[in-house]
Design a protein around this motif. Structure first.
Motif, short mmCIF file in Angstrom:
data_model
loop_
_atom_site.label_atom_id
_atom_site.label_comp_id
_atom_site.label_asym_id
_atom_site.label_seq_id
_atom_site.Cartn_x
_atom_site.Cartn_y
_atom_site.Cartn_z
N GLY A 139 0.80 -1.22 0.19
CA GLY A 139 -0.15 -0.06 0.00
C GLY A 139 1.03 1.36 0.03
N CYS A 140 1.94 1.33 0.68
CA CYS A 140 2.77 2.37 0.82
C CYS A 140 3.54 2.67 -0.47
CB CYS A 140 3.88 1.98 2.01
SG CYS A 140 3.50 2.24 3.70
N LYS A 141 3.77 1.41 -1.19
CA LYS A 141 4.59 1.49 -2.31
C LYS A 141 3.59 2.32 -3.51
CE LYS A 141 8.88 0.22 -1.83
NZ LYS A 141 10.05 1.16 -2.06
N LEU A 142 2.17 1.94 -3.41
CA LEU A 142 1.37 2.18 -4.39
C LEU A 142 1.24 3.88 -4.20
CD1 LEU A 142 -1.64 -0.15 -4.65
CD2 LEU A 142 -0.30 1.04 -6.86
N VAL A 143 0.93 4.33 -2.95
CA VAL A 143 1.02 5.61 -2.79
C VAL A 143 2.22 6.38 -3.27
CG1 VAL A 143 0.73 7.50 -0.92
CG2 VAL A 143 -0.65 5.17 -0.69
N TYR A 144 3.38 5.79 -2.80
CA TYR A 144 4.64 6.42 -3.05
C TYR A 144 4.75 6.59 -4.68
CZ TYR A 144 9.66 6.88 -3.63
OH TYR A 144 10.69 7.50 -3.88
N MET A 145 4.27 5.56 -5.40
CA MET A 145 4.55 5.59 -6.90
C MET A 145 3.64 6.72 -7.31
SD MET A 145 2.64 4.86 -9.79
CE MET A 145 1.39 3.65 -9.47
N TYR A 146 2.33 6.89 -6.94
CA TYR A 146 1.39 7.91 -7.35
C TYR A 146 1.96 9.31 -7.09
CZ TYR A 146 -1.98 4.56 -9.26
OH TYR A 146 -2.82 3.80 -9.97
N VAL A 147 2.36 9.52 -5.88
CA VAL A 147 2.57 11.03 -5.58
C VAL A 147 4.01 11.27 -6.36
CG1 VAL A 147 1.62 11.13 -3.48
CG2 VAL A 147 3.99 10.12 -3.70
N THR A 148 4.82 10.16 -6.35
CA THR A 148 6.34 10.52 -7.14
C THR A 148 6.01 10.81 -8.69
OG1 THR A 148 7.32 9.03 -5.54
CG2 THR A 148 8.40 9.74 -7.59
N CYS A 149 4.76 10.08 -9.01
CA CYS A 149 4.51 10.38 -10.44
C CYS A 149 3.64 11.54 -10.78
CB CYS A 149 4.01 9.00 -11.17
SG CYS A 149 5.31 7.81 -11.26
N GLY A 150 3.46 12.31 -9.81
CA GLY A 150 2.48 13.38 -9.86
C GLY A 150 0.95 13.05 -9.90
N ASP A 151 0.39 12.02 -9.63
CA ASP A 151 -0.92 11.82 -9.55
C ASP A 151 -1.42 11.65 -8.02
OD1 ASP A 151 -3.78 11.04 -9.86
OD2 ASP A 151 -3.29 9.73 -11.22
N LEU A 152 -1.63 13.10 -7.47
CA LEU A 152 -1.79 13.06 -6.01
C LEU A 152 -3.23 12.64 -5.65
CD1 LEU A 152 -0.51 13.79 -3.33
CD2 LEU A 152 -1.22 16.21 -3.86
N ARG A 153 -4.03 12.83 -6.77
CA ARG A 153 -5.49 12.47 -6.76
C ARG A 153 -5.61 10.91 -6.27
NH1 ARG A 153 -9.85 14.78 -10.53
NH2 ARG A 153 -9.29 16.77 -9.54
N GLU A 154 -4.81 10.17 -7.42
CA GLU A 154 -5.13 8.75 -6.94
C GLU A 154 -4.53 8.21 -5.99
OE1 GLU A 154 -6.42 4.95 -8.17
OE2 GLU A 154 -7.06 7.07 -9.01
N ALA A 155 -3.32 8.85 -5.69
CA ALA A 155 -2.53 8.52 -4.42
C ALA A 155 -3.23 8.72 -3.09
CB ALA A 155 -1.35 9.49 -4.24
#
Length: 876
Positions: A139-155
């Motif tokens: 779960g942490c990795k998924l959130v991390y991936m989204y915020v790093t890739c700029g999709d804060l809404r999906e994160a």
């Protein structure tokens, strides 16, 4: 354990060869393994069926296990090598049963490293289709991936759907909300985390303090400070640094100092934060003192230290220290750092070393929009507007896109230099790039147009604005006031109150409009607004109020308010000095000037203009000379044209025309039309036609389009009854296409203005006004106060001249005021031109006749008529 055979027979298996380990597939429920016959195995006797089948099962299990292990290991190997394509291909070709949670984590990390949102979403899709539980590390990795890739809404969507007991996950999301400027949402997450009983760590405290600082939320930050003290994080270096920065941004520099002093383990960031805090709060001197202490303690500075200290050098004019830091930066191999070079350009330009700023700018191997903007600001600061505009266009040609600060900086430069044409060209650029909807740009455009005198263009920008803030309204109101459009300023101030609440600046902007109109009643209403809304402690507002009362004729009220001011700056004293001068009370003006000097406030050039003006309008020639010499010799202020004009006016009004003429000849700078015009006015007062002709020709050479000087000479000829010369001069005015401003006067009755022009018979009360003036004229003749016909300025008989004199606008306004205002009420009249001599004499007579005080403000000064006397004593 029993095994289900293809023949449905069961047997007890006791022994197995060492190589046939049994594996139970995770997909096989109830613990059974199925064996499938292979065509490669020969038919054996029935008593060999069991052992042969078991051996086949073992081989199959071993192969499946190796494939599964190889699949996860291979994907992880690709991830370690950074080969996202191969890792993704293998992931998508793998079966659900073959993938482990750690494999998903590895490939999500790689997607984050490559900032590949598309691949990250594919991985998330595989996870969802395989019904893998998203919790813990995954779960942490998924959130991390989204915020790093700029999709804060999906994160955030993933974050909201998983268990989140780990403070790291909260800190991760908080930090990224802060990065995109959504400080409020970051703070909301912090509060939710606290509500759920999850203790914050140093990272979350540092983040939330940054957010409170960015929002200027002192209360919220102080609460976070108390919370971290309870958890014992006050000794953490990163948290201490964040606290220093927070308090500095909230302008609580004393609290920042206390945190800094209590910090046991200070690093270079701690020193940089406290230095920067002092500099950004306008305490540059203390910032430099802390920097010196840092050097004594041998704390090695870094790039951020220099970037913090150089603005202080610029503010304090410490060029030597700035140069030393420049040299250190080069030796420390920071010479190519763009942030340092940008700060150096700004420092050199503010220290009036434009050549050094240009040299740094030209040697920069990399330039950002900040670099270009700093250089433009340097040119503009030195008054080199053309160079600033050229640099702006060069920046565009090099493909550097100007930001909002660049555009607003150039607009402010155009405003400061009054360059309307350049400002309009920049407005075209704003339109082409669709920047006008930006509030800051629109406000800067209005400010530019207002300061360049084009209020029509400013109003167009204002009317097109979708959203307006208090600055928008204040810019327009102040622009109308400064451009002699007081009625527009007052009307807009009224409209403003239905959309936005005025602040202190609004009051300071609208009060000059009241001053311009001598609108005392309206000024009093605004004063009441000031008191009700708690702006009485604002010294800018107080200065404007004193100025308003002075220019509305309420000098005693102005002095009372002046005495009550808790803080008086140079502007306060100068306004009061000028006020006494306007009202002909030169000795009071001198007393205020001397009192100001005793308090230790050093007068400037404007203060001396005010006191010289006061001496001039009170006939204090000796005192005027004393102040002029005091300015030059004691205060070391070099006189400007305005000071010389005051001295010429002083001498000319007192009748020393020849001395004034010689004084002009001895001036070290070339006299302008204002200086010669002062002498021309003196020639009219003392009726020296010959000198007036000589002086007028000089004025006409300097300002051939100024109608006022032609009219002044025409009046001198008219008073001397040189009608042929008047005719020639009027023909000259006609050939040039010049127009004379019509004389008008107005009086305020119940907050309504009644305007009169010479010979005006359109007013509803005209018959009553004319009847009253006839009575006054009759009384004056009875008491042998004959009208001075030389002020009629027309070539006609005595009767026509008397009629012309009776129609002067100031007489009409005075008569209407007496007829309309209750007994005992002071009559306040304002005229746009100089009051004529006959009207001046009649005003004195009327004040005695009706027992009323009449205050008349003309273009030069105030006249207080009471008991048949005037406060000017003839110096007007």
């Amino acid at each position: 354990m029993s095994y289900a055979m293809g023949t449905a027979t069961t047997t007890n298996f006791v022994a197995q060869p060492r190589h046939s380990r049994r594996e139970i597939s995770p997909g096989n429920q109830n613990g059974f393994i199925s064996f499938k016959a292979s065509s490669r195995i020969p038919i054996m006797p029935s008593n060999f069926n069991n052992s042969a089948s078991i051996r086949a099962s073992v081989l199959t299990d071993k192969t499946n296990k190796r494939v599964e292990v190889d699949c996860n290991a291979e994907i992880c190997r690709f991830c370690e090598l950074g080969n996202l394509r191969s890792a993704m291909d293998m992931l998508q070709n793998s079966k659900k049963s073959q993938l482990e949670s750690s494999t998903y984590c590895s490939i999500l990390q790689l997607c984050a490293n490559h900032k590949s949102l598309q691949d990250g979403k594919k991985v998330h899709s595989v996870i969802s289709s395989n019904s893998v539980d998203v919790n813990g590390l995954l779960g942490c990795k998924l959130v991390y991936m989204y915020v790093t890739c700029g999709d804060l809404r999906e994160a955030r969507r993933v974050f909201d759907g998983i268990p989140k007991e780990d403070v790291f996950l909260w800190s991760l999301l908080m930090n990224h909300y802060a990065k995109v400027g959504d400080f409020r949402e970051s703070i909301t997450l912090f509060k939710q985390m606290h509500h759920l009983g999850i203790d914050a760590n140093s990272y979350s405290f540092s983040c939330v303090l940054k957010c409170f600082g960015a929002l200027g939320s002192l209360v919220g930050g102080e609460q976070a400070h108390g919370y971290l003290l309870r958890l014992g994080f006050d000794s953490h270096n990163a948290v201490g640094n964040a606290l220093i920065s927070f308090y500095a941004k909230c302008k609580q520099i004393e609290s920042a100092d206390k945190v800094f002093e209590d910090l046991s383990d200070r690093d270079v960031i701690s020193w940089n934060s406290i230095i920067s805090g002092h500099v950004t709060n306008g305490i540059s001197e203390e910032g430099l003192e802390i920097f010196r202490e840092m050097q004594l303690l041998e704390v090695k500075m870094d790039l951020a230290t220099m970037v913090s200290v150089l603005p202080a050098c610029a503010e304090m004019g410490r060029l030597f220290l700035g140069r030393a830091l420049h040299g250190y930066g080069i030796k420390a191999c920071y010479g190519r750092e763009i942030t340092l070079n940008n700060t150096l350009v700004d420092m050199y330009s503010k220290c009036v070393c434009l050549d050094d700023a240009i040299r740094v700018f030209q040697t920069m191997n990399e330039r950002s929009v900040v670099s270009w903007t700093s250089m433009m600001a340097g040119y503009a600061r030195e008054g080199q507007l053309t160079s600033a505009i050229k640099l702006f266009h060069k920046m565009e040609t090099e493909g550097v896109k100007p930001d909002l600060f660049t555009v607003t900086s150039i607009l402010h430069a155009c405003a400061s230099n009054g360059s309307l044409e350049d400002g309009k060209n920049l407005h075209d650029h704003v339109r082409r790039n669709n920047l006008q909807p930006n509030l800051f740009v629109a406000n800067a455009l209005m400010d530019m147009y207002a300061k360049c005198g084009s209020m029509t263009d400013a109003r167009l920008v204002f009317d097109e604005m979708i959203v307006r803030d208090i600055v928008s309204w204040n810019t327009m109101i102040g622009g109308y006031s400064k451009n002699c459009l007081p009625n527009d300023a007052l009307n807009l101030f009224i409209n403003m109150q239905s959309e936005s609440k005025p602040n202190g600046v609004s009051m300071a902007c609208v009060l000059p409009a009241c001053s311009s109109l001598s609108a005392l009643e309206r000024g009093r209403e605004i004063h009441g607004n000031v008191v009700r809304n708690g702006f009485s402690s604002d010294h800018h507002v107080n200065n404007s109020l004193v100025d308003m009362y002075v220019k509305c004729g309420a000098l005693e009220v102005a002095r009372l308010l002046f005495n009550m001011m808790p803080v008086k700056d140079l502007v306060s004293w100068t306004v009061m000095i000028a006020g006494y001068g306007m009202h002909g009370r030169g000795k009071d003006a001198i007393a205020v000037f001397n009192e100001m000097h005793r308090t230790g406030i050093k007068p400037d050039g404007i203060s001396f203009i005010a006191i010289l003006y006061a001496c001039s309008h009170s006939g204090l020639v000796d005192e005027g000379w004393r102040f002029f010499n005091f300015m030059r010799n004691d205060c070391k202020i070099e006189p400007k044209l305005e000071h010389y004009a005051c001295m010429v006016d002083l001498l000319a009004r007192a009748g020393h025309l020849t001395k004034a003429y010689k004084f002009i000849g001895m001036m070290p700078i070339e006299p302008d039309s204002t200086v010669w015009g002062a002498l021309l006015c003196g020639c009219r007062i003392h009726r020296d036609v010959k000198l007036a002709e000589n002086v007028a020709e000089r004025v006409f050479e300097l300002e051939p389009e100024n109608t006022g000087y032609y009219v002044l000479l025409a009046n001198i000829y008219s008073e001397a009854e040189k009608w042929e010369e008047v005719k020639k001069l009027r023909e000259r005015i006609g050939r040039k296409g010049l127009k004379k401003n019509p004389g008008c006067s107005w009086v305020e009755i119940k907050s309504k203005y009644h305007v009169f022009v010479s010979g005006d018979r359109s007013h509803p009360q005209t018959k009553r006004i004319q009847s009253f003036l006839e009575k006054v004229k009759t009384r004056m003749k009875e008491e042998r106060h004959l009208p001075n016909k030389r002020y009629a300025l027309i070539n006609a008989g005595d009767m026509e001249k008397e009629e012309a004199l009776c129609g002067h606008s100031e007489k009409l306004a005075m008569a209407f005021g007496i007829l309309s205002l209750p007994p005992g009420k002071t009559i306040r009249v304002t005229k746009n031109l100089r009051v004529c001599g006959d009207c001046h004499e009649m005003a004195k007579f009327i004040s005695n006749m009706v027992g009323r005080e009449i205050i008349l403000r003309d273009s030069n000064r105030f006249h207080h008529f009471e008991h048949g006397r005037c406060s000017c004593r003839g110096y007007w």
